[in-house]
Structure formats: structure tokens, C-alpha cells
Scaffold this active site. Structure first.
Site, PDB file in Angstrom:
ATOM      1  CG  MET A   1     -50.049 124.388  59.419  1.00  0.00           C
ATOM      2  SD  MET A   1     -48.663 124.803  60.410  1.00  0.00           S
ATOM      3  CE  MET A   1     -48.874 124.046  61.934  1.00  0.00           C
ATOM      4  N   PRO A   2     -47.429 121.991  58.006  1.00  0.00           N
ATOM      5  CG  PRO A   2     -45.213 122.032  57.255  1.00  0.00           C
ATOM      6  CD  PRO A   2     -46.149 121.282  58.150  1.00  0.00           C
ATOM      7  CG  LEU A   3     -49.746 126.045  52.237  1.00  0.00           C
ATOM      8  CD1 LEU A   3     -50.457 124.934  51.469  1.00  0.00           C
ATOM      9  CD2 LEU A   3     -50.585 127.320  52.242  1.00  0.00           C
ATOM     10  CB  VAL A  72     -47.164 129.007  55.053  1.00  0.00           C
ATOM     11  CG1 VAL A  72     -47.961 129.848  56.048  1.00  0.00           C
ATOM     12  CG2 VAL A  72     -46.820 129.808  53.809  1.00  0.00           C
TER      13      VAL A  72
END
Length: 129
Positions: A1-3, A72
């Protein structure tokens, strides 16, 4: 993460896309200090007529090398986002010859309960991460 999702105009080779993804990951590592294998990236290619990316009146020129980047992520500081913007543009120019005028970035912030990395578990909530 992040995406991270990349929307690009079709026509790049697999090697060029790999270079783009690798460059973006280096920017993520620098800006957010995440682990090396914390890598989630998706590329969607579009016909030229399927992307409209103007300049919000800023006079920024665009070319077929346009890269729209949607991130995201959990909450990030303003400083780390600014580092990401600059590092991403530097990396894409160096590795892919993409001008900073062709890089558009948008962040969407979510929280710990919004992530499951597999096995039906919210690892941030269980303490696994």
C-alpha cells in the site's frame, strides 16, 4: 500500500510499462518509506480519444506520453506528498523520458479498516501490519 493506478495512452511496449512502474515504485519508496515489497500497481491503457486531460487553465502542454496517476493510501503528510510528486516526475523523466507536464497525480485517502491484503483479514486492524 499505497495502491497506484496508471491510466496511459496505448502504444507503450511491455518494457516501457515495466520501466514506468519501477520508476513510480522508487518514488513511493523515497516519499513514503514503505517496505520494498509494499507494491500494488495497476495499468490501464486507453485509445487516445478515451483520455481528455487538459490543464485547468495553467497552460501546461500534454503529449501522448501522458500518465494519469491515482494513489489510494492511508493518510500521508503534505510534505511526503510533495516529495512523491517531485520524485515521481524526476524518476519518470530519467527512466521513461516522460516530461513532468505529462504527469497528473490525484490522491484518495482512506483508513486502516479499508485495507485487507488477503485471507479475509484486515491486517492493520489485527496488528499483523
Amino acid at each position: 500500500m499505497p495502491l497506484i493506478r496508471f491510466d496511459i495512452i496505448e502504444g507503450r511496449t511491455d518494457a516501457e510499462i515495466t520501466n514506468l512502474l519501477d520508476a513510480a515504485h522508487r518514488a513511493v519508496l523515497t516519499a513514503f518509506a514503505v517496505p520494498q515489497r509494499d507494491r500494488y500497481q495497476v495499468v490501464t491503457e486507453h485509445k487516445p480519444s478515451r483520455i481528455v486531460a487538459q490543464d485547468t487553465g495553467l497552460g501546461i502542454p500534454r503529449t501522448r506520453n501522458l500518465v494519469l496517476v491515482s494513489v489510494v493510501t492511508r493518510q500521508r503528510s503534505q510534505a511526503s506528498k510533495r516529495i512523491f510528486y517531485a520524485e515521481l516526475c524526476r524518476e519518470l523523466k530519467e527512466a521513461c523520458d516522460v516530461e513532468s507536464s505529462d504527469v497528473i497525480v490525484s490522491f484518495t485517502t482512506n483508513s486502516d479498516e479499508d485495507w485487507s491484503f488477503g485471507n479475509g483479514v484486515a491486517q492493520y486492524l489485527t496488528g499483523d501490519l
